[in-house]
Enzyme design. Structure first.
Site, mmCIF file in Angstrom:
data_model
loop_
_atom_site.group_PDB
_atom_site.id
_atom_site.type_symbol
_atom_site.label_atom_id
_atom_site.label_comp_id
_atom_site.label_asym_id
_atom_site.label_seq_id
_atom_site.Cartn_x
_atom_site.Cartn_y
_atom_site.Cartn_z
ATOM 1 N N SER A 114 22.252 73.761 13.169
ATOM 2 C CA SER A 114 22.834 73.925 11.831
ATOM 3 C C SER A 114 22.388 75.237 11.197
ATOM 4 O O SER A 114 23.104 75.823 10.385
ATOM 5 C CB SER A 114 22.413 72.775 10.917
ATOM 6 N N ASP A 119 29.952 71.329 4.449
ATOM 7 C CA ASP A 119 28.581 70.840 4.597
ATOM 8 C C ASP A 119 28.295 69.791 3.522
ATOM 9 O O ASP A 119 29.195 69.051 3.129
ATOM 10 C CB ASP A 119 27.615 72.026 4.507
ATOM 11 N N HIS A 168 20.866 70.534 2.872
ATOM 12 C CA HIS A 168 21.403 71.145 4.095
ATOM 13 C C HIS A 168 22.475 72.190 3.798
ATOM 14 O O HIS A 168 22.448 73.317 4.322
ATOM 15 C CB HIS A 168 21.961 70.031 4.984
#
Length: 740
Positions: A531, A140, A204
């Protein structure tokens, strides 16, 4: 270890040298681009991988140019490299012996306090003592290690199997929770806000890692919204970080480099909330390639389905050896009220943490305030594009915009807030850079009429409030849909999990809305996407692994698919193409009763049926994989998959026979009976035999599912269940006549 630690530096130095070399010899950079040359399994011991890659390039470029043309090499878990080539050189390379595929090194994109409780997975759920031995590799944007979600209190040192490193220890500190951290940037090009280390500058990666395996943090919230105890699904599991995504996206070269390391480092589960925007053949897709080699090494890769719904066939992670996850809602929604000067209140959708304290402000329609600097017209200003609004008219006002935008345009012009009217779905709330609320076209039109009915139009925007959504779970509109665009016979997505308005840890280097001008820096944030659903399933897979450490990737995948809670096609018009087998149920998944197991040979047979030949597959596997006459005729639907998909494009008449084998992992003495639910009068589903009697754990029994009849709709779906009175292994059945 030193060689591993400086692998990224090696790539960067080579890239810089190559740039200078190209200028020296007169080759324009614009003539070349970065390509991934995938060569399958690593060569046998004794073969120097770097020499092999240089030799391969020499045959195309000549010895002088090839010497420094390799940008990065993959050599720990599979074989390949990245090089700068012209289109013609790439074509030549693709035809060379030992090369499986050559494809452009393109960019992929990034696709919880309440979510675990919503699924019935409470803090008090039964835990295996070996949970702390399970390692989740998160590919990620990196991680914010100081987050409370990653404290290592009470955790022992990493398990002995761990072979990873903590790269760039001056900028990031690993501990007994975050046991490894690496970063990759093969092109050496960094944005101004990129942190050149495994540290997360986007938020994220921190969010996904904490959703999967974050420790318990009480009173987590976003300015009071979503308050509760934040936790991952497996709080004792270890996290290994592989930073592949930056401000400019996630390159194929870096994704493959991370897979190469993660497999060799010793992770148990790979969680990857990243995907492309268009479907690609299995061995021209970095994620499918990396996940294939992970599968060969006993590692399950969990992927996000994508955020391009609700159009059909938009899913981009769909290989049969990965687990593809759709995004669904939880029983919490955020609404943001807007009160006009005439005392009429409208309810919009957003995550608005700003408090205007009920103070009203003048209103203006964006189309009435085009910026003369830059010659903007109302066609631009009405949708509030950046710099399109006249600050002299907008400053200190609330702007009505005709599109869902980030809010940066109104903010730059000095607006106090923004009302956005749009026909986009309202099942997900977004954070904006200033007070804002997203309204439907009906309410937006009423506000437009109000603005034009008075010379003193005013409004205020309230802070968001939480309400209970009793309809949940249902699949989010943005979640990418099936069917599988490459192999329709394999149902995708596999299942759904919470992915809407999820609270989890956040990077202090990234503001709440991730937009310029936002000065809110928080330890927890609320965001949505597949996600977010992906790490929920990664955690559930790790949870199963902690109880069943010897189970194969397909066994873990099967247990998750067959125990998923059924979802309603009435609330999800795309039915199984939206949610697969249903909604994640981690508690049932550790005791599925039966599993549909598959191994590498099964996937090779599947690929033979897909049209790959022996030569190609031997390059991929590095062994004697063979496509015989029998396997070349393999029916794709005969892969031992826990779902059943029939694509009948040319006829309304359907007849398909599926061959399946299940393994008993429940009670030694068990009798399972098949129960079929297929709601159409024109087609019939039979299971033969419809009773399976087991006498031992590990025993395998085979059966057939026969579907025959005619189609009375473009899509018909149902399910069948193997039921022994204790376990219910449920598999979806889908028959359809159109991909799109």
């Amino acid at each position: 270890m030193d060689g591993q630690r400086f692998s990224l530096l090696h790539c960067l130095l080579i890239h810089g040298f190559l740039s200078a070399l190209l200028l020296t010899i007169g080759v324009s950079q614009s003539d070349k681009r970065s390509y991934v040359i995938y060569m399958g399994n690593p060569p046998k011991v004794g073969t120097a991988t770097a020499s092999l890659h240089n030799s391969t390039l020499q045959d195309v470029l000549g010895s002088e140019s090839a010497t420094k043309s390799v940008l990065c090499s993959y050599k720990r878990s599979f074989n390949g490299f990245v090089a700068e080539l012209t289109e013609e050189e790439a074509r030549k390379m693709a035809g060379m012996n030992g090369v499986v595929s050559v494809f452009p090194n393109e960019k992929k994109i990034l696709h919880t306090t309440r979510s675990w409780d919503f699924m019935g997975f409470s803090q008090q759920v039964r835990r295996a003592t070996s949970e702390s031995d399970v390692i989740i590799g998160v590919l990620d944007t990196g991680i914010w290690p100081e987050s409370q979600s990653f404290n290592d209190e009470g955790l022992s040192p990493p398990p002995d199997k761990w072979k990873g490193i903590c790269q760039d220890a001056n900028n990031i500190t690993c501990n007994n929770k975050i046991i490894g951290a690496r970063y990759y940037k093969s092109d050496g090009l960094f944005g101004s806000n990129d942190i050149i280390s495994p540290r997360d500058s986007e938020g994220h990666g921190t969010h996904t890692a904490s959703t999967a395996a974050g420790r318990l943090v009480n009173q987590a919230n976003l300015f009071g919204l979503g308050a509760g105890t934040a936790r991952g699904g497996v709080p004792s599991a270890r996290i290994a970080v592989y930073k592949i995504c930056w401000s400019d996206g996630c390159s194929d070269a870096d994704i493959l480099a991370a897979f190469d390391d993660a497999i060799a480092d010793g992770v148990d589960i790979i969680s990857l909330s990243v995907g492309s925007t268009t479907p690609t053949d299995y061995f021209r897709d970095s994620i499918a390639i990396g996940a294939f080699h992970a599968m060969r090494n006993g590692i399950l890769t969990v992927t996000s389905a994508g955020n391009q719904g609700p159009r059909r066939a938009t899913i981009t992670n769909f290989s049969p050896w990965t687990l593809s996850v759709a995004a669904s809602t939880i029983d919490r929604k955020f609404f943001t009220g807007v009160k006009l000067g005439n005392d009429v209140v409208y309810e919009g959708v957003s995550i608005n943490t700003f408090d205007l304290k009920n103070e009203t402000y003048p209103m203006i329609y964006g189309g009435d305030a085009p910026n003369p600097i830059g010659n903007y017209t109302s066609s631009s200003s009405r949708i509030c594009l950046e710099n399109s609004l006249d600050p002299n008219l907008v400053k200190g006002k609330i702007v009505l915009c005709d599109r869902l935008v980030s809010g940066e345009g109104p903010l730059i012009a000095g607006a106090v807030g923004a009302l956005l009217r749009d026909n986009s779905p309202k099942d997900v709330a977004f954070s904006f850079v200033l007070p804002a609320s997203l309204l439907d076209l009906v309410d937006g039109s009423k506000i437009f009429v109000y603005i034009n009915s008075t010379s003193n139009a005013t409004a205020t925007i309230f802070k968001s409030n939480e309400v209970n959504d009793t309809r949940a779970p249902y699949v989010a509109s943005f979640s990418s849909r099936g069917p599988n665009p490459i192999t329709p016979e394999i149902l995708k997505p596999d299942l759904s999990a919470p992915g809407v308005d999820i609270v989890a840890a956040w990077s202090l280097a990234s503001p709440v809305s991730q937009n310029r001008g936002d000065n809110r820096w928080v330890p927890f944030n609320i965001i949505s996407g597949t996600s977010m659903s992906c790490p929920h399933v990664s955690a559930a897979a790790a949870y199963i692994k902690s109880f069943h450490p010897t189970w194969s990737p397909s066994a873990i995948k099967s247990s998750l698919i067959t125990t998923a809670s059924p979802m309603s096609s009435g609330m999800n018009s795309d039915a199984e193409f939206a949610y697969g087998s249903g909604h994640l149920n981690p508690i049932k998944a550790i005791n599925p009763g039966l599993i549909y197991d598959s191994n590498e040979v099964d996937y090779i047979n599947f690929l033979c049926g897909q049209g790959y030949d022996t030569r190609f597959l031997r390059q991929v596997t590095g062994d004697n994989a063979t496509c015989s006459a029998a396997t070349n005729g393999t029916v794709l639907s005969d892969l031992n998959y826990p779902s059943f998909s029939v694509f009948t494009s040319s006829s309304t008449i359907v007849r398909r026979v599926f061959n399946r084998t299940v393994t008993n992992v429940g009670s030694p003495m068990a009798t399972y009976r098949a129960r079929v639910s297929f709601p159409t009068r024109t087609a019939r589903v039979r299971v033969n035999p419809n009773v399976l009697s087991f006498t031992s754990v590990g025993q395998k029994l085979s059966f057939q599912v026969i579907i025959e009849g005619t189609m009375d709709a473009s899509m018909v779906s149902g399910s069948f269940v193997w039921d022994d009175g204790v376990h219910k292994a449920r598999s979806p059945i889908v028959v359809f006549a159109s991909i799109s």
